[in-house]
Scaffold this motif. Structure first.
Motif, PDB file in Angstrom:
ATOM      1  N   THR A 168     -48.092   5.817  22.702  1.00 24.62           N
ATOM      2  CA  THR A 168     -49.183   6.728  23.057  1.00 24.62           C
ATOM      3  C   THR A 168     -48.762   7.901  23.944  1.00 24.62           C
ATOM      4  N   THR A 169     -47.810   7.672  24.862  1.00 22.60           N
ATOM      5  CA  THR A 169     -47.441   8.758  25.775  1.00 22.60           C
ATOM      6  C   THR A 169     -46.195   9.495  25.280  1.00 22.60           C
ATOM      7  N   TYR A 170     -46.028  10.709  25.796  1.00 24.23           N
ATOM      8  CA  TYR A 170     -44.887  11.534  25.395  1.00 24.23           C
ATOM      9  C   TYR A 170     -43.567  10.886  25.803  1.00 24.23           C
ATOM     10  N   VAL A 171     -43.534  10.344  27.036  1.00 26.30           N
ATOM     11  CA  VAL A 171     -42.294   9.731  27.531  1.00 26.30           C
ATOM     12  C   VAL A 171     -41.924   8.517  26.680  1.00 26.30           C
ATOM     13  N   GLU A 172     -42.909   7.665  26.396  1.00 25.07           N
ATOM     14  CA  GLU A 172     -42.629   6.466  25.591  1.00 25.07           C
ATOM     15  C   GLU A 172     -42.167   6.849  24.181  1.00 25.07           C
ATOM     16  N   LYS A 173     -42.787   7.888  23.630  1.00 26.58           N
ATOM     17  CA  LYS A 173     -42.369   8.350  22.292  1.00 26.58           C
ATOM     18  C   LYS A 173     -40.917   8.831  22.334  1.00 26.58           C
ATOM     19  N   SER A 174     -40.573   9.599  23.373  1.00 29.64           N
ATOM     20  CA  SER A 174     -39.208  10.124  23.478  1.00 29.64           C
ATOM     21  C   SER A 174     -38.201   8.989  23.647  1.00 29.64           C
ATOM     22  N   ILE A 175     -38.522   8.038  24.532  1.00 27.91           N
ATOM     23  CA  ILE A 175     -37.609   6.913  24.783  1.00 27.91           C
ATOM     24  C   ILE A 175     -37.399   6.117  23.496  1.00 27.91           C
ATOM     25  N   ASN A 176     -38.504   5.804  22.822  1.00 28.97           N
ATOM     26  CA  ASN A 176     -38.406   4.973  21.615  1.00 28.97           C
ATOM     27  C   ASN A 176     -37.785   5.734  20.454  1.00 28.97           C
ATOM     28  N   LEU A 196     -35.419   8.040  20.760  1.00 23.70           N
ATOM     29  CA  LEU A 196     -33.978   8.029  21.045  1.00 23.70           C
ATOM     30  C   LEU A 196     -33.383   6.653  20.709  1.00 23.70           C
ATOM     31  N   PHE A 241     -34.860  13.899  19.951  1.00 24.66           N
ATOM     32  CA  PHE A 241     -35.665  12.844  20.585  1.00 24.66           C
ATOM     33  C   PHE A 241     -36.772  13.398  21.473  1.00 24.66           C
ATOM     34  N   PHE A 242     -36.565  14.598  22.022  1.00 27.90           N
ATOM     35  CA  PHE A 242     -37.564  15.177  22.923  1.00 27.90           C
ATOM     36  C   PHE A 242     -38.689  15.895  22.178  1.00 27.90           C
ATOM     37  N   ILE A 243     -38.591  15.954  20.861  1.00 24.17           N
ATOM     38  CA  ILE A 243     -39.664  16.552  20.046  1.00 24.17           C
ATOM     39  C   ILE A 243     -40.352  15.409  19.293  1.00 24.17           C
ATOM     40  N   PRO A 244     -41.579  15.062  19.642  1.00 23.18           N
ATOM     41  CA  PRO A 244     -42.217  13.889  19.028  1.00 23.18           C
ATOM     42  C   PRO A 244     -42.726  14.134  17.604  1.00 23.18           C
TER      43      PRO A 244
END
Lengths: 112, 135
Positions: free
Chosen positions: A37-45, A47, A96-99
């Protein structure tokens, strides 16, 4: 000018045919990180998903012939999946930083 | 591009005073900088992943984020400003949580559960109160 037009039309026709053909023979699925749901979690996952596919994409060379009844089809599919998974993984790592998702065949590598 | 829907604040941000905030931020920065790499092993065993390998690879990514978050917080610890978008960091259970019987890691994104006293402690307190009432 006329030659350029015909060339562009041919490229357009071929790319449309290729995308339709690949959609027919491959099961392109959204990546699992898109459920976050969040931008950070999307980026982490994203990557992490990229690392998984980029580093272990080559395992398709061995897994696909074991899954397929026809060994020749399995080897060809394994080679194809190695390319798609490894390239897709590398693209996921780089972006990875672009969801934005890049679907992979059968959702990429899964050891099941 | 998606914007963060629910940014998670780091634990020290709830502290009331400047000293406790900077102390908490320093501790958070040190912990995540030095131990951020351990996340990959913890993540591999999380139940949300189909296989350990999937968890491990996401754990590598999470380790990088946690270490980077730790470094940012460590470098800026005198300034009590939070960077919520970098996440909560690594999950190390507190001694209070372990004493209270919660020996598992808190689920990601959830607040730590309030620690309730053990039943025998409650019974002992009740007996003490009764004895004092008699005296």
């Amino acid at each position: 000018m006329k030659q350029l037009k015909s060339f562009l039309l041919a490229v357009l026709f071929l790319s449309l045919s290729a995308s339709q053909a690949s959609a027919a023979i491959e099961n392109w699925q959204p990546s699992p990180w898109t459920k976050e749901t969040t931008y950070v979690e999307k980026s982490i996952n994203k990557l992490g998903f990229g690392l998984l596919n980029g580093l272990t994409g080559w395992t398709a060379l061995f897994f696909e012939p074991m899954r397929e009844e026809n060994k020749f089809t399995g080897i060809v599919k394994g080679a194809w999946r190695t390319i798609t998974n490894t390239t897709g993984g590398a693209l996921h790592i780089v972006t990875f930083f672009i969801p934005v998702d890049l679907p992979l065949p059968d959702g990429g590598v899964h050891f099941e | 591009m998606t914007s963060p829907s629910s940014a998670s604040a780091t634990p020290w941000a709830k502290n009331p005073t400047y000293a406790s905030k900077t102390g908490g931020k320093l501790a958070f920065g040190l912990t995540n900088t030095l131990l951020g790499w351990t996340t990959m092993f913890v993540e591999a065993k999380q139940p949300e992943y189909k296989t350990d390998w999937e968890g491990f690879c996401v754990g590598i990514s999470r380790s990088i984020f946690n270490t980077a978050a730790g470094l940012v917080q460590l470098a800026t610890f005198p300034v009590p400003v939070d960077f919520p978008d970098v996440g909560r960091g690594i999950h190390i259970p507190t001694p209070a949580a372990l004493e209270g019987g919660t020996k598992t890691f808190a689920k990601r994104g959830s607040e730590p559960a309030a620690v309730s006293p053990e039943p025998d402690v409650q019974a002992r307190d009740a007996a003490m109160a009764e004895a004092l009432a008699v005296v």
